[in-house]
Design an enzyme around this catalytic site. Sequence first.
Site, mmCIF file in Angstrom:
data_model
loop_
_atom_site.group_PDB
_atom_site.id
_atom_site.type_symbol
_atom_site.label_atom_id
_atom_site.label_comp_id
_atom_site.label_asym_id
_atom_site.label_seq_id
_atom_site.Cartn_x
_atom_site.Cartn_y
_atom_site.Cartn_z
ATOM 1 N N GLN A 157 0.815 -1.206 0.000
ATOM 2 C CA GLN A 157 0.000 0.000 0.000
ATOM 3 C C GLN A 157 0.853 1.262 0.000
ATOM 4 O OE1 GLN A 157 -2.290 -1.053 3.478
ATOM 5 N NE2 GLN A 157 -0.401 -1.689 4.484
ATOM 6 N N ASP B 90 0.311 -12.276 6.750
ATOM 7 C CA ASP B 90 -1.092 -12.095 6.386
ATOM 8 C C ASP B 90 -1.978 -12.752 7.441
ATOM 9 O OD1 ASP B 90 -2.814 -12.257 3.173
ATOM 10 O OD2 ASP B 90 -3.611 -11.968 5.204
ATOM 11 N N ASP C 86 -8.147 -5.070 13.718
ATOM 12 C CA ASP C 86 -8.050 -3.631 13.436
ATOM 13 C C ASP C 86 -7.425 -3.493 12.049
ATOM 14 O OD1 ASP C 86 -5.880 -0.938 14.543
ATOM 15 O OD2 ASP C 86 -7.779 -0.896 13.430
ATOM 16 N N SER C 87 -8.255 -3.684 11.040
ATOM 17 C CA SER C 87 -7.728 -3.740 9.669
ATOM 18 C C SER C 87 -8.170 -2.540 8.854
ATOM 19 C CB SER C 87 -8.272 -5.007 8.990
ATOM 20 O OG SER C 87 -9.640 -4.816 8.678
ATOM 21 N N THR C 88 -7.643 -2.440 7.645
ATOM 22 C CA THR C 88 -8.155 -1.509 6.662
ATOM 23 C C THR C 88 -9.518 -2.027 6.200
ATOM 24 O OG1 THR C 88 -6.731 -2.812 5.197
ATOM 25 C CG2 THR C 88 -5.921 -0.654 5.830
ATOM 26 N N ASP C 89 -10.178 -1.254 5.350
ATOM 27 C CA ASP C 89 -11.514 -1.650 4.883
ATOM 28 C C ASP C 89 -11.436 -2.885 3.981
ATOM 29 O OD1 ASP C 89 -12.420 1.844 4.702
ATOM 30 O OD2 ASP C 89 -12.965 0.341 6.211
HETATM 31 N N1 SAM Z 1 -8.081 1.907 12.526
HETATM 32 C C1 SAM Z 1 -7.854 1.883 11.146
HETATM 33 C C2 SAM Z 1 -9.167 1.805 10.427
HETATM 34 O O1 SAM Z 1 -10.178 1.596 11.099
HETATM 35 O O2 SAM Z 1 -9.215 2.042 9.226
HETATM 36 C C3 SAM Z 1 -6.944 0.713 10.822
HETATM 37 C C4 SAM Z 1 -5.626 0.963 11.317
HETATM 38 S S1 SAM Z 1 -4.434 -0.286 11.118
HETATM 39 C C5 SAM Z 1 -3.119 0.697 10.685
HETATM 40 C C6 SAM Z 1 -4.832 -1.234 9.689
HETATM 41 C C7 SAM Z 1 -3.746 -2.247 9.401
HETATM 42 O O3 SAM Z 1 -4.304 -3.456 8.830
HETATM 43 C C8 SAM Z 1 -2.733 -1.747 8.364
HETATM 44 O O4 SAM Z 1 -1.486 -1.569 8.971
HETATM 45 C C9 SAM Z 1 -2.700 -2.855 7.288
HETATM 46 O O5 SAM Z 1 -1.416 -3.096 6.768
HETATM 47 C C10 SAM Z 1 -3.251 -4.043 8.089
HETATM 48 N N2 SAM Z 1 -3.779 -5.129 7.255
HETATM 49 C C11 SAM Z 1 -4.541 -5.014 6.148
HETATM 50 N N3 SAM Z 1 -4.776 -6.234 5.620
HETATM 51 C C12 SAM Z 1 -4.159 -7.147 6.424
HETATM 52 C C13 SAM Z 1 -4.043 -8.574 6.409
HETATM 53 N N4 SAM Z 1 -4.608 -9.285 5.429
HETATM 54 N N5 SAM Z 1 -3.374 -9.178 7.412
HETATM 55 C C14 SAM Z 1 -2.795 -8.439 8.416
HETATM 56 N N6 SAM Z 1 -2.840 -7.082 8.469
HETATM 57 C C15 SAM Z 1 -3.528 -6.445 7.491
#
Ligand code: SAM
Length: 291
Positions: A33, A140, A159-162
């Site tokens: 990203q 992952d 707590d992931s991205t969308d």
């Molecule tokens: N609080 C924020 C929100 O509600 O949008 C999210 C914050 S946190 C930084 C989101 C994290 O999820 C990112 O660092 C991203 O790299 C991680 N992420 C996304 N997809 C993932 C996956 N498949 N496995 C593990 N982490 C993941």
Amino acid sequence: MPIEVWVNETLYPGWDQHFRMKRELARVSSAFQEILIFESYSHGRVMLLDGVVQITEADEFIYQEMLAHVPLLAHGAAKRVLIIGAGDGGVLRRVLQHKGVEKVVMVEIDGEVIRLAKEHLPAIGGDAWNDPRAEVIVGDGIDYVRKAPEGSFDVMIVDSTDPIGVGEVLFTDEFYANAARLLGPRGLLVNQCGVPFMQAEELRETSLRRGKAFPDIWAYVAAVPTYVGGFMTLGWAAKDAAMRAVGAEEIRRRAQESGILGATRYWTPEIQVSAFHLPPYIAEHLPAPAR
Ligand code: SAM
């Protein structure tokens, strides 16, 4: 006159928020990203992933406290916690505030997010990165849950991205089925489910999917200023519905025991209990039996 630089969030096609930038701190294209961290005039340091606000120093406490403290205190005896995503370290720090927690595994897909958060957002993760109870894995989340042993965790926090790009796999039937398998008999999963006023589909879709793996499906809310559009929803999927019916006095007793009472700026026992009382425009997106 210095030129004003503004950063626009690119989440909704017809509506957005923008921040006046004081100083750019990092701009990195990782394997997963686009990462941008900058100092703003209004919200302290801010991190965007693929143009979407993830966290600001000014309001992160609201989201992180509700994502960490609510499930741990609802469970009441959580020792083993699995965190997926959360690369800024804020959820990890809040989970480790609980004295009763013995082991935390955090699985973040993007090592660059962790590296840059430690460098430019040190106050958010704080000392949590060095806590002997914490195991931080760069990987992952879907791979980790596929391999995790049955019943090996008490609470799971996503707590992931969308559900687009790398985050999409964390909102699938397979992910939730594995989550139910790796959680113990009173297992509980919470995850970010977006801002229903703008992202109702996300809440509706994930609630239906979680309903295939867990008996008790609901959501609770928090008002996070930079997650624009009103209430942010945190999805709830539990093996025991009684956990979301615990009263404020019992929650207060547990918070006292776990050492977080008085150490929060948004979360309180009353806020926890009231957060499950949803306005109809949000509750209508939850599966019928749960309503
Ligand atoms: N609080 C924020 C929100 O509600 O949008 C999210 C914050 S946190 C930084 C989101 C994290 O999820 C990112 O660092 C991203 O790299 C991680 N992420 C996304 N997809 C993932 C996956 N498949 N496995 C593990 N982490 C993941």
